[in-house]
Design a protein around this motif. Structure first.
Motif, PDB file in Angstrom:
ATOM      1  N   ASN A 159       3.586  12.781   6.649  1.00 37.85           N
ATOM      2  CA  ASN A 159       2.880  14.053   6.275  1.00 37.85           C
ATOM      3  C   ASN A 159       2.915  14.213   4.499  1.00 37.85           C
ATOM      4  N   LYS A 160       2.890  13.147   3.909  1.00 36.27           N
ATOM      5  CA  LYS A 160       2.888  13.042   2.436  1.00 36.27           C
ATOM      6  C   LYS A 160       1.545  12.625   1.945  1.00 36.27           C
ATOM      7  N   GLU A 161       1.131  13.539   0.788  1.00 35.60           N
ATOM      8  CA  GLU A 161      -0.091  13.063   0.141  1.00 35.60           C
ATOM      9  C   GLU A 161      -1.170  13.009   0.949  1.00 35.60           C
ATOM     10  N   LEU A 162      -1.267  13.888   1.895  1.00 34.78           N
ATOM     11  CA  LEU A 162      -2.467  13.999   2.714  1.00 34.78           C
ATOM     12  C   LEU A 162      -3.867  13.813   1.976  1.00 34.78           C
ATOM     13  N   GLN A 163      -3.763  14.437   0.721  1.00 33.93           N
ATOM     14  CA  GLN A 163      -5.181  14.505  -0.036  1.00 33.93           C
ATOM     15  C   GLN A 163      -5.757  13.259  -0.199  1.00 33.93           C
ATOM     16  N   ARG A 164      -4.697  12.125  -0.377  1.00 35.07           N
ATOM     17  CA  ARG A 164      -5.152  11.005  -0.784  1.00 35.07           C
ATOM     18  C   ARG A 164      -5.928  10.192   0.484  1.00 35.07           C
ATOM     19  N   VAL A 165      -5.946  10.642   1.763  1.00 38.47           N
ATOM     20  CA  VAL A 165      -6.791  10.045   2.529  1.00 38.47           C
ATOM     21  C   VAL A 165      -8.109  10.190   2.360  1.00 38.47           C
ATOM     22  N   GLU A 166      -8.510  11.438   2.018  1.00 35.13           N
ATOM     23  CA  GLU A 166     -10.057  11.800   1.806  1.00 35.13           C
ATOM     24  C   GLU A 166     -10.464  10.941   0.717  1.00 35.13           C
ATOM     25  N   LEU A 167      -9.623  10.756  -0.573  1.00 29.12           N
ATOM     26  CA  LEU A 167      -9.927   9.951  -1.708  1.00 29.12           C
ATOM     27  C   LEU A 167     -10.264   8.317  -1.177  1.00 29.12           C
ATOM     28  N   ILE A 168      -9.299   7.944  -0.454  1.00 30.40           N
ATOM     29  CA  ILE A 168      -9.503   6.470  -0.190  1.00 30.40           C
ATOM     30  C   ILE A 168     -10.718   6.241   0.654  1.00 30.40           C
ATOM     31  N   GLY A 169     -10.794   7.475   1.521  1.00 36.41           N
ATOM     32  CA  GLY A 169     -12.008   7.393   2.480  1.00 36.41           C
ATOM     33  C   GLY A 169     -13.398   7.500   1.757  1.00 36.41           C
TER      34      GLY A 169
END
Lengths: 193, 122
Positions: A159-169
Protein backbone atom coordinates in the motif's frame (compact mmCIF):
# COMPACT_ATOMS: atom_id res chain seq x y z
CA UNK A 1 12.55 9.12 4.34
CA UNK A 2 11.54 12.16 2.28
CA UNK A 3 8.93 11.60 -0.40
CA UNK A 4 9.96 12.23 -4.02
CA UNK A 5 9.35 15.74 -5.29
CA UNK A 6 7.63 14.34 -8.35
CA UNK A 7 4.71 13.11 -6.27
CA UNK A 8 4.54 15.77 -3.57
CA UNK A 9 5.02 19.00 -5.49
CA UNK A 10 2.85 20.51 -8.14
CA UNK A 11 3.11 23.84 -9.91
CA UNK A 12 0.30 23.09 -12.33
CA UNK A 13 -2.48 21.67 -10.12
CA UNK A 14 -1.55 18.11 -11.12
CA UNK A 15 1.35 16.11 -9.65
CA UNK A 16 4.68 16.84 -11.31
CA UNK A 17 5.29 13.14 -11.82
CA UNK A 18 2.09 12.71 -13.80
CA UNK A 19 2.81 15.74 -15.95
CA UNK A 20 6.36 14.46 -16.52
CA UNK A 21 5.05 11.13 -17.77
CA UNK A 22 2.80 12.91 -20.28
CA UNK A 23 5.70 15.04 -21.53
CA UNK A 24 7.93 11.97 -21.82
CA UNK A 25 5.25 10.39 -23.98
CA UNK A 26 4.97 13.54 -26.10
CA UNK A 27 8.72 13.32 -26.79
CA UNK A 28 8.48 9.58 -27.45
CA UNK A 29 5.99 10.34 -30.19
CA UNK A 30 8.76 12.16 -32.07
CA UNK A 31 10.96 9.05 -31.95
CA UNK A 32 8.31 6.63 -33.14
CA UNK A 33 6.71 9.27 -35.36
CA UNK A 34 10.00 9.62 -37.24
CA UNK A 35 10.05 5.88 -37.82
CA UNK A 36 6.45 5.85 -39.01
CA UNK A 37 7.05 8.82 -41.32
CA UNK A 38 10.07 7.09 -42.86
CA UNK A 39 7.90 4.00 -43.37
CA UNK A 40 5.32 6.07 -45.26
CA UNK A 41 8.03 7.62 -47.47
CA UNK A 42 9.49 4.22 -48.34
CA UNK A 43 6.10 2.69 -48.94
CA UNK A 44 5.05 5.48 -51.30
CA UNK A 45 8.31 5.43 -53.20
CA UNK A 46 8.95 1.73 -53.59
CA UNK A 47 6.44 -1.01 -54.40
CA UNK A 48 9.09 -3.51 -53.33
CA UNK A 49 8.75 -2.25 -49.78
CA UNK A 50 5.18 -3.56 -49.68
CA UNK A 51 6.21 -6.80 -51.37
CA UNK A 52 8.77 -7.54 -48.67
CA UNK A 53 6.32 -6.57 -45.94
CA UNK A 54 4.04 -9.37 -47.16
CA UNK A 55 6.46 -11.94 -45.73
CA UNK A 56 5.79 -11.19 -42.06
CA UNK A 57 3.69 -13.61 -40.01
CA UNK A 58 0.14 -12.24 -39.64
CA UNK A 59 -0.95 -14.80 -37.02
CA UNK A 60 1.94 -13.91 -34.75
CA UNK A 61 1.28 -10.19 -35.22
CA UNK A 62 -2.40 -10.63 -34.35
CA UNK A 63 -1.58 -12.79 -31.31
CA UNK A 64 0.86 -10.24 -29.98
CA UNK A 65 -1.65 -7.44 -30.56
CA UNK A 66 -4.23 -9.39 -28.54
CA UNK A 67 -1.67 -9.96 -25.77
CA UNK A 68 -0.76 -6.26 -25.55
CA UNK A 69 -4.39 -5.07 -25.66
CA UNK A 70 -5.21 -7.49 -22.85
CA UNK A 71 -2.18 -6.40 -20.82
CA UNK A 72 -3.37 -2.80 -21.20
CA UNK A 73 -6.71 -3.88 -19.71
CA UNK A 74 -4.81 -5.47 -16.80
CA UNK A 75 -2.88 -2.20 -16.31
CA UNK A 76 -6.05 -0.11 -16.15
CA UNK A 77 -7.57 -2.61 -13.69
CA UNK A 78 -4.47 -2.09 -11.52
CA UNK A 79 -5.07 1.65 -11.71
CA UNK A 80 -8.74 1.09 -10.80
CA UNK A 81 -7.76 -0.87 -7.68
CA UNK A 82 -5.09 1.67 -6.70
CA UNK A 83 -7.60 4.48 -7.03
CA UNK A 84 -9.77 2.68 -4.49
CA UNK A 85 -6.79 2.22 -2.15
CA UNK A 86 -6.49 -1.53 -2.66
CA UNK A 87 -2.73 -1.93 -3.02
CA UNK A 88 -2.56 -5.73 -2.98
CA UNK A 89 -5.19 -6.07 -5.69
CA UNK A 90 -3.40 -3.40 -7.74
CA UNK A 91 -0.14 -5.34 -7.40
CA UNK A 92 -1.82 -8.53 -8.64
CA UNK A 93 -3.08 -6.79 -11.76
CA UNK A 94 0.37 -5.28 -12.32
CA UNK A 95 1.94 -8.73 -12.10
CA UNK A 96 -0.61 -9.93 -14.65
CA UNK A 97 0.43 -7.03 -16.89
CA UNK A 98 4.07 -8.06 -16.55
CA UNK A 99 2.96 -11.57 -17.52
CA UNK A 100 1.54 -10.08 -20.70
CA UNK A 101 4.83 -8.32 -21.36
CA UNK A 102 6.78 -11.57 -20.91
CA UNK A 103 4.36 -13.43 -23.20
CA UNK A 104 4.75 -10.68 -25.83
CA UNK A 105 8.54 -10.88 -25.67
CA UNK A 106 8.57 -14.69 -25.85
CA UNK A 107 6.34 -14.65 -28.94
CA UNK A 108 8.48 -11.91 -30.45
CA UNK A 109 11.67 -13.89 -29.80
CA UNK A 110 10.22 -16.99 -31.46
CA UNK A 111 9.12 -14.87 -34.41
CA UNK A 112 12.52 -13.24 -34.86
CA UNK A 113 14.27 -16.60 -34.59
CA UNK A 114 12.06 -17.96 -37.36
CA UNK A 115 12.55 -14.88 -39.58
CA UNK A 116 16.33 -14.93 -39.17
CA UNK A 117 16.47 -18.64 -39.98
CA UNK A 118 14.48 -17.88 -43.14
CA UNK A 119 17.13 -15.34 -44.13
CA UNK A 120 15.11 -12.20 -43.33
CA UNK A 121 17.87 -10.44 -41.42
CA UNK A 122 18.23 -6.72 -40.66
CA UNK A 123 20.58 -6.18 -43.64
CA UNK A 124 18.24 -7.95 -46.12
CA UNK A 125 16.65 -4.69 -47.33
CA UNK A 126 15.08 -1.44 -46.16
CA UNK A 127 11.84 -3.08 -45.03
CA UNK A 128 13.53 -5.63 -42.80
CA UNK A 129 15.82 -2.94 -41.40
CA UNK A 130 12.70 -0.94 -40.54
CA UNK A 131 10.99 -4.03 -39.14
CA UNK A 132 13.81 -4.90 -36.74
CA UNK A 133 14.50 -1.31 -35.67
CA UNK A 134 10.84 -0.41 -35.05
CA UNK A 135 9.89 -3.69 -33.37
CA UNK A 136 13.20 -3.77 -31.47
CA UNK A 137 12.78 -0.22 -30.16
CA UNK A 138 9.24 -1.10 -29.14
CA UNK A 139 10.46 -4.27 -27.41
CA UNK A 140 12.99 -2.17 -25.44
CA UNK A 141 10.06 -0.08 -24.18
CA UNK A 142 8.19 -3.27 -23.24
CA UNK A 143 11.19 -4.51 -21.23
CA UNK A 144 11.64 -1.13 -19.48
CA UNK A 145 7.91 -0.98 -18.67
CA UNK A 146 7.91 -4.50 -17.24
CA UNK A 147 10.88 -3.77 -14.97
CA UNK A 148 9.38 -0.51 -13.68
CA UNK A 149 6.04 -2.27 -13.17
CA UNK A 150 7.67 -4.91 -10.98
CA UNK A 151 9.16 -2.16 -8.79
CA UNK A 152 5.83 -0.32 -8.58
CA UNK A 153 3.99 -3.58 -7.80
CA UNK A 154 6.44 -4.34 -4.99
CA UNK A 155 5.55 -1.05 -3.28
CA UNK A 156 1.85 -1.26 -4.13
CA UNK A 157 1.61 -4.65 -2.41
CA UNK A 158 2.43 -2.82 0.82
CA UNK A 159 0.00 0.00 0.00
CA UNK A 160 2.90 2.37 -0.69
CA UNK A 161 3.21 4.92 -3.51
CA UNK A 162 -0.09 3.92 -5.09
CA UNK A 163 -0.04 7.03 -7.29
CA UNK A 164 2.75 5.36 -9.29
CA UNK A 165 0.35 2.65 -10.48
CA UNK A 166 -1.42 5.22 -12.65
CA UNK A 167 1.87 6.65 -13.95
CA UNK A 168 3.28 3.32 -15.11
CA UNK A 169 -0.17 2.51 -16.50
CA UNK A 170 -0.15 5.61 -18.70
CA UNK A 171 3.28 4.62 -20.01
CA UNK A 172 2.11 1.06 -20.66
CA UNK A 173 -0.93 2.22 -22.62
CA UNK A 174 1.41 4.33 -24.76
CA UNK A 175 3.52 1.23 -25.50
CA UNK A 176 0.26 -0.44 -26.51
CA UNK A 177 -0.64 2.49 -28.79
CA UNK A 178 2.70 2.25 -30.60
CA UNK A 179 2.05 -1.42 -31.30
CA UNK A 180 -1.49 -0.61 -32.47
CA UNK A 181 0.12 1.37 -35.32
CA UNK A 182 2.98 -1.05 -35.97
CA UNK A 183 0.54 -3.96 -36.32
CA UNK A 184 -1.14 -2.88 -39.59
CA UNK A 185 2.09 -1.45 -41.01
CA UNK A 186 4.22 -4.53 -40.34
CA UNK A 187 1.77 -7.43 -40.44
CA UNK A 188 -1.20 -6.54 -42.64
CA UNK A 189 0.46 -5.38 -45.86
CA UNK A 190 -0.42 -6.98 -49.21
CA UNK A 191 -2.38 -9.88 -47.64
CA UNK A 192 -5.17 -9.87 -50.25
CA UNK A 193 -3.02 -11.26 -53.06
CA UNK B 1 -7.78 10.72 0.17
CA UNK B 2 -7.46 9.90 -3.48
CA UNK B 3 -4.27 7.78 -3.77
CA UNK B 4 -3.50 8.86 -7.32
CA UNK B 5 -3.86 12.60 -6.62
CA UNK B 6 -4.76 13.31 -10.22
CA UNK B 7 -8.52 13.09 -10.09
CA UNK B 8 -10.29 16.28 -9.20
CA UNK B 9 -13.67 14.56 -8.87
CA UNK B 10 -12.43 11.74 -6.68
CA UNK B 11 -13.93 8.91 -8.72
CA UNK B 12 -12.32 6.67 -11.29
CA UNK B 13 -14.64 7.77 -14.06
CA UNK B 14 -15.36 4.27 -15.35
CA UNK B 15 -16.60 1.05 -13.78
CA UNK B 16 -15.20 -2.40 -14.45
CA UNK B 17 -17.92 -3.13 -17.02
CA UNK B 18 -16.94 -0.02 -19.00
CA UNK B 19 -13.27 -1.01 -18.92
CA UNK B 20 -14.07 -4.56 -20.04
CA UNK B 21 -16.32 -3.21 -22.82
CA UNK B 22 -13.47 -1.02 -24.04
CA UNK B 23 -11.12 -4.00 -24.09
CA UNK B 24 -13.71 -6.01 -26.05
CA UNK B 25 -14.11 -3.09 -28.47
CA UNK B 26 -10.34 -2.98 -28.98
CA UNK B 27 -10.20 -6.71 -29.75
CA UNK B 28 -13.10 -6.42 -32.22
CA UNK B 29 -11.37 -3.49 -33.93
CA UNK B 30 -8.19 -5.56 -34.15
CA UNK B 31 -10.16 -8.34 -35.86
CA UNK B 32 -11.76 -5.78 -38.21
CA UNK B 33 -8.30 -4.54 -39.10
CA UNK B 34 -7.16 -8.11 -39.73
CA UNK B 35 -10.19 -8.87 -41.89
CA UNK B 36 -9.88 -5.69 -43.97
CA UNK B 37 -6.32 -6.65 -44.90
CA UNK B 38 -7.64 -9.64 -46.86
CA UNK B 39 -9.96 -7.50 -49.01
CA UNK B 40 -8.53 -5.93 -52.16
CA UNK B 41 -9.14 -2.24 -51.43
CA UNK B 42 -6.07 -0.84 -53.17
CA UNK B 43 -4.73 2.11 -51.22
CA UNK B 44 -7.79 1.64 -49.00
CA UNK B 45 -6.04 -1.27 -47.28
CA UNK B 46 -3.43 1.02 -45.77
CA UNK B 47 -6.03 3.68 -44.99
CA UNK B 48 -8.37 1.16 -43.32
CA UNK B 49 -5.52 -0.14 -41.17
CA UNK B 50 -4.49 3.36 -40.10
CA UNK B 51 -8.05 4.61 -39.50
CA UNK B 52 -8.84 1.58 -37.32
CA UNK B 53 -5.53 2.08 -35.47
CA UNK B 54 -6.48 5.72 -34.87
CA UNK B 55 -9.90 4.72 -33.48
CA UNK B 56 -8.22 2.14 -31.20
CA UNK B 57 -5.75 4.79 -30.03
CA UNK B 58 -8.65 7.13 -29.23
CA UNK B 59 -10.30 4.41 -27.15
CA UNK B 60 -7.08 3.64 -25.27
CA UNK B 61 -6.32 7.33 -24.65
CA UNK B 62 -9.87 8.27 -23.66
CA UNK B 63 -10.76 5.31 -21.41
CA UNK B 64 -7.55 3.52 -20.37
CA UNK B 65 -5.27 6.57 -20.14
CA UNK B 66 -8.16 8.53 -18.60
CA UNK B 67 -7.80 11.55 -20.88
CA UNK B 68 -11.54 12.06 -20.58
CA UNK B 69 -11.10 13.22 -16.99
CA UNK B 70 -7.52 14.51 -17.27
CA UNK B 71 -6.54 18.06 -16.43
CA UNK B 72 -5.95 20.65 -19.13
CA UNK B 73 -2.17 20.35 -18.71
CA UNK B 74 -2.20 16.60 -19.41
CA UNK B 75 -4.39 17.14 -22.45
CA UNK B 76 -2.05 19.87 -23.70
CA UNK B 77 0.92 17.48 -23.41
CA UNK B 78 -0.99 14.80 -25.34
CA UNK B 79 -2.08 17.31 -27.97
CA UNK B 80 1.49 18.62 -28.31
CA UNK B 81 2.72 15.11 -29.07
CA UNK B 82 0.00 14.59 -31.65
CA UNK B 83 0.62 18.00 -33.26
CA UNK B 84 4.36 17.28 -33.49
CA UNK B 85 3.65 13.95 -35.15
CA UNK B 86 1.30 15.51 -37.70
CA UNK B 87 3.84 18.26 -38.41
CA UNK B 88 6.58 15.70 -38.89
CA UNK B 89 4.55 13.63 -41.34
CA UNK B 90 3.10 16.66 -43.17
CA UNK B 91 6.50 18.31 -43.76
CA UNK B 92 7.99 14.99 -44.88
CA UNK B 93 5.14 14.52 -47.35
CA UNK B 94 5.56 18.08 -48.66
CA UNK B 95 9.20 17.27 -49.39
CA UNK B 96 8.32 13.96 -50.98
CA UNK B 97 5.49 15.29 -53.14
CA UNK B 98 7.37 18.35 -54.44
CA UNK B 99 10.59 16.70 -55.56
CA UNK B 100 11.01 16.84 -59.31
CA UNK B 101 13.17 13.76 -59.72
CA UNK B 102 11.81 10.26 -59.59
CA UNK B 103 12.61 8.20 -56.49
CA UNK B 104 15.94 6.40 -56.61
CA UNK B 105 15.83 2.86 -57.89
CA UNK B 106 15.40 0.13 -55.31
CA UNK B 107 18.80 -1.00 -54.06
CA UNK B 108 19.20 -4.26 -52.21
CA UNK B 109 21.43 -4.13 -49.15
CA UNK B 110 25.00 -5.01 -49.99
CA UNK B 111 28.45 -5.14 -48.46
CA UNK B 112 30.71 -2.32 -49.66
CA UNK B 113 34.26 -3.38 -50.40
CA UNK B 114 36.68 -2.12 -47.73
CA UNK B 115 38.87 0.85 -48.75
CA UNK B 116 41.87 -0.49 -46.85
CA UNK B 117 44.71 -1.69 -49.06
CA UNK B 118 43.88 0.53 -52.04
CA UNK B 119 46.96 2.67 -51.59
CA UNK B 120 49.24 -0.33 -51.10
CA UNK B 121 48.38 -1.64 -54.57
CA UNK B 122 49.58 1.55 -56.27
Amino acid sequence: MAKPIATTRSATTIPTGKLAVWWVLASEIVIFGGLLASYVMHRLGHQEFGDYAAHTNTAIGATNTFVLLTSSYFAVRAHFEAEHGRGKAAAKWLYATVGGAVAFLCIKSAEWTHEIKEGFVITKNAFWAFYYIAAGLHACHVIAGAIIMLIVAHDARQNKELQRVELIGIYWHFVDVIWIFLYPLLYLVERHR
Amino acid sequence: VNPTHGNARGDFGADIAALASSWLGLVLLMLASLGSAYLDLGVGNVLAGLVIATVKTGLVAWVFMQLRRASAMSRIAAAAGLATLLLLIALSLVDYKTRAQAPAAWQPAQQIAPALGVDSRR
